[in-house]
Motif scaffolding. Structure first.
Motif, PDB file in Angstrom:
ATOM      1  N   GLY A 153       0.837  -1.225  -0.061  1.00 18.26           N
ATOM      2  CA  GLY A 153      -0.160   0.088  -0.087  1.00 18.26           C
ATOM      3  C   GLY A 153       0.771   1.251   0.143  1.00 18.26           C
ATOM      4  O   GLY A 153       0.254   2.371  -0.106  1.00 18.26           O
ATOM      5  N   SER A 154       2.075   1.149   0.156  1.00 18.43           N
ATOM      6  CA  SER A 154       3.003   2.434   0.152  1.00 18.43           C
ATOM      7  C   SER A 154       3.098   2.924  -1.119  1.00 18.43           C
ATOM      8  O   SER A 154       3.645   4.305  -1.093  1.00 18.43           O
ATOM      9  CB  SER A 154       4.294   1.982   0.765  1.00 18.43           C
ATOM     10  OG  SER A 154       5.030   1.013  -0.153  1.00 18.43           O
ATOM     11  N   LEU A 155       2.794   2.425  -2.263  1.00 21.87           N
ATOM     12  CA  LEU A 155       3.074   3.071  -3.423  1.00 21.87           C
ATOM     13  C   LEU A 155       1.675   3.674  -4.097  1.00 21.87           C
ATOM     14  O   LEU A 155       1.662   4.104  -5.367  1.00 21.87           O
ATOM     15  CB  LEU A 155       3.664   2.086  -4.464  1.00 21.87           C
ATOM     16  CG  LEU A 155       4.992   1.614  -4.083  1.00 21.87           C
ATOM     17  CD1 LEU A 155       5.608   0.480  -5.199  1.00 21.87           C
ATOM     18  CD2 LEU A 155       5.825   2.574  -3.796  1.00 21.87           C
ATOM     19  N   ALA A 156       0.626   3.742  -3.185  1.00 23.08           N
ATOM     20  CA  ALA A 156      -0.681   4.379  -3.796  1.00 23.08           C
ATOM     21  C   ALA A 156      -0.439   5.817  -4.413  1.00 23.08           C
ATOM     22  O   ALA A 156       0.047   6.609  -3.723  1.00 23.08           O
ATOM     23  CB  ALA A 156      -1.545   4.239  -2.659  1.00 23.08           C
ATOM     24  N   GLY A 157      -0.810   5.916  -5.577  1.00 24.05           N
ATOM     25  CA  GLY A 157      -0.974   7.270  -6.327  1.00 24.05           C
ATOM     26  C   GLY A 157       0.458   7.580  -6.856  1.00 24.05           C
ATOM     27  O   GLY A 157       0.879   8.760  -7.252  1.00 24.05           O
ATOM     28  N   LYS A 158       1.550   6.506  -6.606  1.00 25.84           N
ATOM     29  CA  LYS A 158       2.839   7.033  -6.981  1.00 25.84           C
ATOM     30  C   LYS A 158       3.311   5.994  -8.466  1.00 25.84           C
ATOM     31  O   LYS A 158       2.869   5.237  -8.593  1.00 25.84           O
ATOM     32  CB  LYS A 158       3.777   6.541  -5.991  1.00 25.84           C
ATOM     33  CG  LYS A 158       3.586   7.466  -4.823  1.00 25.84           C
ATOM     34  CD  LYS A 158       4.400   7.251  -3.672  1.00 25.84           C
ATOM     35  CE  LYS A 158       4.130   8.202  -2.519  1.00 25.84           C
ATOM     36  NZ  LYS A 158       2.840   8.073  -1.866  1.00 25.84           N
ATOM     37  N   ILE A 159       4.383   6.559  -8.866  1.00 22.71           N
ATOM     38  CA  ILE A 159       5.132   5.994  -9.972  1.00 22.71           C
ATOM     39  C   ILE A 159       6.249   5.237  -9.446  1.00 22.71           C
ATOM     40  O   ILE A 159       7.039   5.813  -8.778  1.00 22.71           O
ATOM     41  CB  ILE A 159       5.553   6.772 -11.378  1.00 22.71           C
ATOM     42  CG1 ILE A 159       4.394   7.463 -11.712  1.00 22.71           C
ATOM     43  CG2 ILE A 159       6.222   6.009 -12.290  1.00 22.71           C
ATOM     44  CD1 ILE A 159       4.479   8.442 -12.801  1.00 22.71           C
ATOM     45  N   ALA A 160       6.307   3.696  -9.435  1.00 16.13           N
ATOM     46  CA  ALA A 160       7.633   2.993  -9.052  1.00 16.13           C
ATOM     47  C   ALA A 160       8.517   2.974  -9.897  1.00 16.13           C
ATOM     48  O   ALA A 160       8.333   2.655 -11.116  1.00 16.13           O
ATOM     49  CB  ALA A 160       7.156   1.738  -8.387  1.00 16.13           C
ATOM     50  N   TYR A 161       9.859   3.406  -9.647  1.00 14.66           N
ATOM     51  CA  TYR A 161      11.094   3.430 -10.528  1.00 14.66           C
ATOM     52  C   TYR A 161      11.826   2.184  -9.858  1.00 14.66           C
ATOM     53  O   TYR A 161      12.118   2.137  -8.817  1.00 14.66           O
ATOM     54  CB  TYR A 161      12.076   4.422 -10.574  1.00 14.66           C
ATOM     55  CG  TYR A 161      13.472   4.121 -11.009  1.00 14.66           C
ATOM     56  CD1 TYR A 161      13.523   4.091 -12.288  1.00 14.66           C
ATOM     57  CD2 TYR A 161      14.220   3.806 -10.338  1.00 14.66           C
ATOM     58  CE1 TYR A 161      14.953   3.774 -12.839  1.00 14.66           C
ATOM     59  CE2 TYR A 161      15.551   3.454 -10.764  1.00 14.66           C
ATOM     60  CZ  TYR A 161      15.828   3.601 -11.950  1.00 14.66           C
ATOM     61  OH  TYR A 161      17.128   3.061 -12.549  1.00 14.66           O
ATOM     62  N   VAL A 162      12.194   1.205 -10.682  1.00 16.20           N
ATOM     63  CA  VAL A 162      12.921   0.121 -10.398  1.00 16.20           C
ATOM     64  C   VAL A 162      14.150   0.031 -10.975  1.00 16.20           C
ATOM     65  O   VAL A 162      14.143  -0.406 -12.267  1.00 16.20           O
ATOM     66  CB  VAL A 162      12.046  -1.278 -10.490  1.00 16.20           C
ATOM     67  CG1 VAL A 162      12.939  -2.532  -9.843  1.00 16.20           C
ATOM     68  CG2 VAL A 162      10.927  -1.195  -9.846  1.00 16.20           C
ATOM     69  N   GLY A 163      15.434  -0.162 -10.470  1.00 10.31           N
ATOM     70  CA  GLY A 163      16.756  -0.181 -11.064  1.00 10.31           C
ATOM     71  C   GLY A 163      17.223  -1.631 -11.117  1.00 10.31           C
ATOM     72  O   GLY A 163      16.715  -2.263 -10.409  1.00 10.31           O
ATOM     73  N   ASN A 164      18.506  -1.942 -11.669  1.00 12.28           N
ATOM     74  CA  ASN A 164      19.107  -3.000 -11.689  1.00 12.28           C
ATOM     75  C   ASN A 164      20.578  -2.614 -12.059  1.00 12.28           C
ATOM     76  O   ASN A 164      20.754  -1.818 -12.373  1.00 12.28           O
ATOM     77  CB  ASN A 164      18.383  -3.954 -12.662  1.00 12.28           C
ATOM     78  CG  ASN A 164      18.520  -3.512 -14.135  1.00 12.28           C
ATOM     79  OD1 ASN A 164      19.583  -3.739 -14.860  1.00 12.28           O
ATOM     80  ND2 ASN A 164      17.420  -2.885 -14.497  1.00 12.28           N
ATOM     81  N   ALA A 165      21.372  -3.669 -11.931  1.00 11.09           N
ATOM     82  CA  ALA A 165      22.859  -3.502 -12.462  1.00 11.09           C
ATOM     83  C   ALA A 165      23.323  -4.699 -13.172  1.00 11.09           C
ATOM     84  O   ALA A 165      24.441  -5.078 -13.001  1.00 11.09           O
ATOM     85  CB  ALA A 165      23.637  -3.401 -11.012  1.00 11.09           C
ATOM     86  N   MET A 166      22.572  -4.740 -14.364  1.00 16.37           N
ATOM     87  CA  MET A 166      23.005  -5.883 -15.312  1.00 16.37           C
ATOM     88  C   MET A 166      24.551  -5.582 -15.912  1.00 16.37           C
ATOM     89  O   MET A 166      24.677  -4.592 -16.358  1.00 16.37           O
ATOM     90  CB  MET A 166      21.879  -5.974 -16.320  1.00 16.37           C
ATOM     91  CG  MET A 166      22.065  -7.279 -17.116  1.00 16.37           C
ATOM     92  SD  MET A 166      20.775  -7.510 -18.368  1.00 16.37           S
ATOM     93  CE  MET A 166      21.207  -8.764 -19.245  1.00 16.37           C
TER      94      MET A 166
END
Length: 469
Positions: A153-166
């Motif tokens: 529920g912490s991301l309600a109304g938000k855009i989540a950015y997810v990174g990685n280090a491939m």
């Protein structure tokens, strides 16, 4: 006594050891002899032009081949004509129905704190924003693990950015490690309340070309807008986050699900002399993503396996039938491989293998063979060695398209290409013909020709195996 003195005494004692004692040591096994006919086929394939002709023709005359669209249908027609012209037998198309996803408008920009335009593409099966887009705060997770630890529920109304280090890896293993951010990251963000998600592209380049690819939505999870940023733009967002100021993004993604459409597998054969000996299944996938022309993913794969089979077609009939399949709809979920297993799973297959990792040199092979066919692997090891190909210690059985068939207990032979630069181009607009090195393409054809010449004519019975887990 010092360690160096002990080592000197050991060396003297070893030198004084009677010859008879040394002779008790087991001698290394002798390499299997290479059949001169196999060697001739292998070496001739190093001058092959058929594979290049297929890749050049498919990318020039058809281009991108998004699954279950008119473009993929044109590709099937092109494939049938090409395979018949090459002399293959039993050439036909096996169609099936599947969901259709189509790309729409794609744009993004940072509104605050430092306004900038971004380069991104929607992920396959992405949901859509309203036509005018959405503007929302961005929560930055540098890794998938960070996202997984976010409270529900912490991301309600938000855009989540997810990174990685491939990072580049010869065996491509980093794709499985970091690809989770694309495979299941958007669904996880949706479950935690996000209204949209953007990920750092699953790629090893630093070009401003984003990498597309499919994402998965489990039952009960409504698709949200999901996109991949180019690597430089992803790093830009992370640098902004380090400054501690809130980030706001405007995102426009308007893909759509367009009901059900037709895809299909194109099947061709080199008939064998012994129907009871089992089928040798090879191929790659005909469809591609829609950003480039699908040269390395996977026009090269169908070209390599077809060119190799053509060399057996032009010679004496092999013992086993070689079946070449240009699988449809691999990219959106392996539909072609699943349908092939549904239709042909009751037939006896001796082995299966696919080429779907570009066109750089084959450097390793791995097998999953029954004990009765162990000599086949030994012959492969000797015959492939002059091409710079070694035998791996793992168990063979890789590939989305042949996976459903291998799961039935069919023996596997993998010819592993060098993946060091594959993910620089994978699923990007740069997946075009000039990314293919003709000489490395020929080495691939020689490797697959060698494998087919040995396996299709092996006198051993090749029975069922325990599939790789």
């Amino acid at each position: 006594m010092t360690r160096s003195a002990l080592a000197l005494l050991a060396l003297v004692a070893s030198a004084a050891m009677p010859a008879a004692v040394g002779a008790q040591r087991a001698a290394p096994p002798l390499p299997a002899k290479v059949d001169p006919k196999v060697a001739a086929l292998r070496d001739a394939a190093l001058k092959d032009d058929v594979a290049w002709d297929i890749v050049e023709g498919l990318t020039t005359e058809v281009g991108q081949r998004l699954a279950a669209t008119e473009a993929e249908a044109r590709a099937r027609s092109w494939a049938v004509a090409k395979l018949k012209a090459l002399g293959f037998r039993n050439v036909h198309v096996e169609t099936y129905q599947m969901p259709v996803w189509l790309r729409g408008e794609e744009s993004a920009q940072i509104v605050a704190p430092f306004p900038q335009q971004l380069k991104l593409v929607a992920l396959g099966n992405s949901g859509a924003t309203p036509a005018g887009g959405i503007t929302a705060p961005v929560v930055v997770f540098k890794t998938y693990g960070d996202l997984a630890n976010a409270p529900d529920g912490s991301l309600a109304g938000k855009i989540a950015y997810v990174g990685n280090a491939m990072q580049p890896a010869q065996d491509g293993s980093s794709y499985g490690t970091y690809g989770v951010a694309r495979f299941v990251g958007p669904a996880l963000a949706a479950r935690k309340g996000a209204m949209a998600t953007v990920i750092r592209s699953i790629g090893t380049d630093h070009h401003r070309n984003p990498h597309t690819g499919g994402t998965n939505w489990p039952d009960g999870v409504t698709p949200i807008p999901a996109a991949a940023l180019s690597v430089p733009d992803a790093e830009l967002i992370e640098r902004m986050a380090e400054r501690g100021k809130p980030i706001t993004m405007k995102l426009v993604l308007t893909p759509r699900f367009a009901g059900t459409g037709t895809s299909g597998n194109v099947v061709a054969e080199v008939p064998g002399t012994d129907p009871k000996a089992g089928i040798v299944l090879v191929g790659g996938h005909l469809d591609s993503w829609d950003l480039g022309t699908g040269a390395i993913d996977d026009a090269s794969g169908v070209a390599i396996t077809t060119a190799a089979a053509k060399r057996l077609l032009d010679g004496p009939r092999p013992r086993r039938t070689i079946r070449v399949v240009w699988f449809g709809a691999e990219e959106p979920g392996g539909f072609g491989g699943k349908d092939y297993a549904r239709v042909h799973g009751s037939e006896r297959h001796a082995t299966a293998g696919e080429s779907d990792f570009g066109a750089d040199r084959v450097w390793r092979f791995e097998v999953n063979l029954p004990d009765s066919a162990k000599p086949v692997a030994d012959r492969l090891q000797s015959a492939l060695a002059p091409l710079g190909i070694g035998r791996g210690a793992g168990v063979g059985g890789d590939g989305t398209d042949v996976g459903p068939t291998l799961a039935l207990g069919v023996a596997a032979i993998d010819l592993n290409q060098d993946g060091t630069r594959y993910f620089d181009t994978h699923h990007t607009p740069d997946d075009v013909l000039d990314r293919i090195d003709p000489e490395q393409l020929r080495q691939n054809v020689a490797a697959w020709t060698t494998m087919l010449a040995i396996v299709a004519n092996a006198p051993e019975e090749i029975g069922a195996v325990t599939p790789r887990r």
